[in-house]
Design a protein around this motif. Structure first.
Motif, PDB file in Angstrom:
ATOM      1  N   ASP A  95       0.930  -1.039  -0.068  1.00  0.00           N
ATOM      2  CA  ASP A  95       0.274  -0.388  -0.125  1.00  0.00           C
ATOM      3  C   ASP A  95       0.144   1.106   0.151  1.00  0.00           C
ATOM      4  OD1 ASP A  95       1.128  -0.470   2.779  1.00  0.00           O
ATOM      5  OD2 ASP A  95      -0.578   0.396   3.287  1.00  0.00           O
ATOM      6  N   GLU A  96       2.106   1.578   0.140  1.00  0.00           N
ATOM      7  CA  GLU A  96       2.752   2.899   0.277  1.00  0.00           C
ATOM      8  C   GLU A  96       4.321   2.342  -0.796  1.00  0.00           C
ATOM      9  OE1 GLU A  96       4.532   2.481   4.479  1.00  0.00           O
ATOM     10  OE2 GLU A  96       2.390   2.246   4.695  1.00  0.00           O
ATOM     11  N   ASP A  97       4.863   3.421  -1.218  1.00  0.00           N
ATOM     12  CA  ASP A  97       6.669   2.876  -1.527  1.00  0.00           C
ATOM     13  C   ASP A  97       7.204   3.441  -0.450  1.00  0.00           C
ATOM     14  OD1 ASP A  97       5.209   2.532  -4.387  1.00  0.00           O
ATOM     15  OD2 ASP A  97       5.106   5.233  -4.537  1.00  0.00           O
ATOM     16  N   PHE A  98       8.948   2.933  -0.426  1.00  0.00           N
ATOM     17  CA  PHE A  98       9.410   3.047   0.301  1.00  0.00           C
ATOM     18  C   PHE A  98       9.857   4.707   0.550  1.00  0.00           C
ATOM     19  CE2 PHE A  98      13.472   2.438   2.261  1.00  0.00           C
ATOM     20  CZ  PHE A  98      13.601   2.021   3.391  1.00  0.00           C
ATOM     21  N   ASN A  99      10.082   5.083   1.014  1.00  0.00           N
ATOM     22  CA  ASN A  99      10.965   6.645   0.952  1.00  0.00           C
ATOM     23  C   ASN A  99      12.529   6.637   0.908  1.00  0.00           C
ATOM     24  OD1 ASN A  99      11.170   8.977   1.273  1.00  0.00           O
ATOM     25  ND2 ASN A  99       9.210   9.753   2.173  1.00  0.00           N
ATOM     26  N   MET A 100      13.166   6.301   0.304  1.00  0.00           N
ATOM     27  CA  MET A 100      14.570   6.683   1.122  1.00  0.00           C
ATOM     28  C   MET A 100      15.125   7.933   1.577  1.00  0.00           C
ATOM     29  SD  MET A 100      15.973   3.719   0.079  1.00  0.00           S
ATOM     30  CE  MET A 100      17.907   4.253  -0.371  1.00  0.00           C
ATOM     31  N   SER A 101      14.242   8.783   1.204  1.00  0.00           N
ATOM     32  CA  SER A 101      15.125  10.342   2.027  1.00  0.00           C
ATOM     33  C   SER A 101      14.675  10.257   3.548  1.00  0.00           C
ATOM     34  CB  SER A 101      14.160  11.169   1.244  1.00  0.00           C
ATOM     35  OG  SER A 101      12.883  11.558   1.862  1.00  0.00           O
ATOM     36  N   LEU A 102      13.663   8.769   4.383  1.00  0.00           N
ATOM     37  CA  LEU A 102      13.360   9.462   5.179  1.00  0.00           C
ATOM     38  C   LEU A 102      14.640   9.560   5.912  1.00  0.00           C
ATOM     39  CD1 LEU A 102       9.934   8.211   5.789  1.00  0.00           C
ATOM     40  CD2 LEU A 102      10.173  10.506   5.738  1.00  0.00           C
ATOM     41  N   PHE A 103      15.416   8.293   5.511  1.00  0.00           N
ATOM     42  CA  PHE A 103      16.703   8.158   6.739  1.00  0.00           C
ATOM     43  C   PHE A 103      17.633   7.355   5.914  1.00  0.00           C
ATOM     44  CE2 PHE A 103      18.851   4.778   8.889  1.00  0.00           C
ATOM     45  CZ  PHE A 103      19.835   5.519   9.588  1.00  0.00           C
ATOM     46  N   TYR A 104      17.645   6.499   5.215  1.00  0.00           N
ATOM     47  CA  TYR A 104      18.619   5.703   3.918  1.00  0.00           C
ATOM     48  C   TYR A 104      19.083   5.831   3.299  1.00  0.00           C
ATOM     49  CZ  TYR A 104      16.908   1.586   6.947  1.00  0.00           C
ATOM     50  OH  TYR A 104      16.506   0.933   7.659  1.00  0.00           O
ATOM     51  N   ALA A 105      18.886   7.531   2.929  1.00  0.00           N
ATOM     52  CA  ALA A 105      19.670   7.776   1.307  1.00  0.00           C
ATOM     53  C   ALA A 105      20.906   8.511   2.383  1.00  0.00           C
ATOM     54  CB  ALA A 105      18.727   9.305   1.365  1.00  0.00           C
ATOM     55  N   LEU A 110      23.312   8.638  -0.428  1.00  0.00           N
ATOM     56  CA  LEU A 110      23.282   9.501  -1.386  1.00  0.00           C
ATOM     57  C   LEU A 110      22.474  10.482  -1.730  1.00  0.00           C
ATOM     58  CD1 LEU A 110      20.438   5.931  -2.451  1.00  0.00           C
ATOM     59  CD2 LEU A 110      22.639   6.462  -3.010  1.00  0.00           C
ATOM     60  N   GLU A 111      22.786  11.445  -2.581  1.00  0.00           N
ATOM     61  CA  GLU A 111      22.658  12.621  -3.429  1.00  0.00           C
ATOM     62  C   GLU A 111      21.533  12.741  -4.421  1.00  0.00           C
ATOM     63  OE1 GLU A 111      26.142  14.628  -2.961  1.00  0.00           O
ATOM     64  OE2 GLU A 111      26.374  14.810  -0.472  1.00  0.00           O
ATOM     65  N   GLY A 112      20.289  14.075  -4.003  1.00  0.00           N
ATOM     66  CA  GLY A 112      19.705  14.661  -5.600  1.00  0.00           C
ATOM     67  C   GLY A 112      19.037  13.074  -6.185  1.00  0.00           C
ATOM     68  N   ASP A 113      19.576  13.026  -7.621  1.00  0.00           N
ATOM     69  CA  ASP A 113      19.122  11.807  -8.680  1.00  0.00           C
ATOM     70  C   ASP A 113      18.843  10.438  -7.728  1.00  0.00           C
ATOM     71  OD1 ASP A 113      17.616  14.326  -9.621  1.00  0.00           O
ATOM     72  OD2 ASP A 113      18.778  14.077 -11.794  1.00  0.00           O
ATOM     73  N   GLU A 114      20.572  10.385  -7.503  1.00  0.00           N
ATOM     74  CA  GLU A 114      20.571   8.915  -7.191  1.00  0.00           C
ATOM     75  C   GLU A 114      18.980   8.611  -5.776  1.00  0.00           C
ATOM     76  OE1 GLU A 114      25.676   8.537  -6.184  1.00  0.00           O
ATOM     77  OE2 GLU A 114      24.692   9.419  -4.918  1.00  0.00           O
ATOM     78  N   VAL A 115      18.457   9.242  -5.163  1.00  0.00           N
ATOM     79  CA  VAL A 115      17.748   8.982  -4.038  1.00  0.00           C
ATOM     80  C   VAL A 115      16.354   7.921  -5.093  1.00  0.00           C
ATOM     81  CG1 VAL A 115      16.274  10.053  -1.993  1.00  0.00           C
ATOM     82  CG2 VAL A 115      18.312  10.481  -2.622  1.00  0.00           C
ATOM     83  N   VAL A 116      15.630   8.623  -5.902  1.00  0.00           N
ATOM     84  CA  VAL A 116      14.929   8.629  -6.738  1.00  0.00           C
ATOM     85  C   VAL A 116      15.083   7.073  -7.657  1.00  0.00           C
ATOM     86  CG1 VAL A 116      13.515   9.493  -8.678  1.00  0.00           C
ATOM     87  CG2 VAL A 116      14.094  11.183  -6.916  1.00  0.00           C
ATOM     88  N   GLN A 117      16.633   7.430  -8.026  1.00  0.00           N
ATOM     89  CA  GLN A 117      16.539   6.262  -9.088  1.00  0.00           C
ATOM     90  C   GLN A 117      17.181   4.792  -8.140  1.00  0.00           C
ATOM     91  OE1 GLN A 117      19.869   7.231 -11.065  1.00  0.00           O
ATOM     92  NE2 GLN A 117      18.637   8.929 -12.857  1.00  0.00           N
ATOM     93  N   TYR A 118      17.089   4.629  -6.654  1.00  0.00           N
ATOM     94  CA  TYR A 118      17.627   3.743  -6.029  1.00  0.00           C
ATOM     95  C   TYR A 118      16.305   2.562  -5.963  1.00  0.00           C
ATOM     96  CZ  TYR A 118      20.356   1.113  -2.539  1.00  0.00           C
ATOM     97  OH  TYR A 118      21.362  -0.539  -2.081  1.00  0.00           O
ATOM     98  N   VAL A 119      15.190   3.055  -5.707  1.00  0.00           N
ATOM     99  CA  VAL A 119      14.564   1.919  -5.479  1.00  0.00           C
ATOM    100  C   VAL A 119      14.432   1.098  -6.073  1.00  0.00           C
ATOM    101  CG1 VAL A 119      12.426   1.233  -4.027  1.00  0.00           C
ATOM    102  CG2 VAL A 119      13.356   3.259  -3.293  1.00  0.00           C
ATOM    103  N   PRO A 120      13.875   1.404  -7.319  1.00  0.00           N
ATOM    104  CA  PRO A 120      14.042   0.492  -8.312  1.00  0.00           C
ATOM    105  C   PRO A 120      14.645  -0.364  -9.137  1.00  0.00           C
ATOM    106  CG  PRO A 120      13.054   2.736  -9.455  1.00  0.00           C
ATOM    107  CD  PRO A 120      13.482   3.106  -7.549  1.00  0.00           C
ATOM    108  N   SER A 121      17.032   0.653  -8.841  1.00  0.00           N
ATOM    109  CA  SER A 121      17.429  -0.675  -8.640  1.00  0.00           C
ATOM    110  C   SER A 121      17.633  -1.260  -8.558  1.00  0.00           C
ATOM    111  CB  SER A 121      18.905   0.471  -9.020  1.00  0.00           C
ATOM    112  OG  SER A 121      18.577   1.210  -7.821  1.00  0.00           O
ATOM    113  N   ALA A 122      17.842  -0.850  -7.379  1.00  0.00           N
ATOM    114  CA  ALA A 122      17.417  -2.160  -5.404  1.00  0.00           C
ATOM    115  C   ALA A 122      16.788  -3.620  -5.782  1.00  0.00           C
ATOM    116  CB  ALA A 122      17.039  -1.508  -4.302  1.00  0.00           C
ATOM    117  N   GLY A 123      15.778  -3.134  -6.235  1.00  0.00           N
ATOM    118  CA  GLY A 123      14.645  -4.360  -6.968  1.00  0.00           C
ATOM    119  C   GLY A 123      14.954  -4.904  -8.165  1.00  0.00           C
ATOM    120  N   GLU A 124      15.509  -4.570  -8.839  1.00  0.00           N
ATOM    121  CA  GLU A 124      16.530  -4.964  -9.623  1.00  0.00           C
ATOM    122  C   GLU A 124      17.288  -5.897  -9.012  1.00  0.00           C
ATOM    123  OE1 GLU A 124      17.817  -2.572 -12.907  1.00  0.00           O
ATOM    124  OE2 GLU A 124      15.201  -2.068 -13.149  1.00  0.00           O
TER     125      GLU A 124
END
Length: 172
Positions: A95-105, A110-124
């Motif tokens: 029911d919800e997406d994982f928000n990297m910017s709360l803590f794990y970034a 991770l900085e900037g665009d890396e935060v947004v791109q990280y979750v899909p690449s982690a799934g791969e």
């Protein structure tokens, strides 16, 4: 199996409100201690964090939360300075997406665009790890040997292997 995992490996409670126990900090400290030995040149040393909790300190407030976040991120930076890489494999809830910017970034740097791109690449990465595990667990089995007669005196034999096999539920 699930009870065995929860009793021996998994964390039932995570980081609880009102507690000064920082299980994530402790886990990083133990992993760092275990992986410090040996040469960095010959071995790749990684700490993999599997979690579906994007805000591990969400139930804590005030100075205690700030202190726990600061010390945990510092422990992660210390591990990285020793040549250990920290990888996060976020497990999103339905029911919800994982928000990297709360803590794990901040934890993994991770900085900037890396935060947004990280979750899909982690799934791969998780899918790749699963595929590699299947390949290592399933040995190639010789199915048949075929003989080709070129002349009466010359024969070539070719082995055939089962590279893909069906898997039953519950098997890797």
């Amino acid at each position: 199996v699930q009870d065995s995992f929860m009793n021996n490996i998994g964390s039932r409670y995570g980081i609880t409100s009102g507690s000064r126990e920082n299980t994530l900090y402790n886990a990083l400290w133990v992993a760092q201690a275990l992986l410090r030995k040996g040469s960095v040149k010959t071995v790749s040393k990684r700490i993999l964090i599997f979690t579906n909790e994007d805000d591990p300190f969400g139930g804590i407030t005030g100075a205690a939360k700030t202190d726990m976040i600061r010390t945990t991120i510092q422990r992660a930076k210390d591990a990285q300075d020793l040549g250990l890489s920290i990888e996060l494999l976020p497990l999103s809830r339905p029911d919800e997406d994982f928000n990297m910017s709360l803590f794990y970034a901040d934890l993994i740097g991770l900085e900037g665009d890396e935060v947004v791109q990280y979750v899909p690449s982690a799934g791969e990465k998780l899918e790749d790890m699963t595929d590699q595990l299947r390949k290592r667990m399933m040995k190639k089995r010789k199915v048949k040997t075929l003989s080709f007669a070129i002349t009466n005196d010359v024969c070539i034999e070719v082995n055939t292997y089962a590279l893909i096999r069906p898997t039953a539920p519950g098997m890797l």
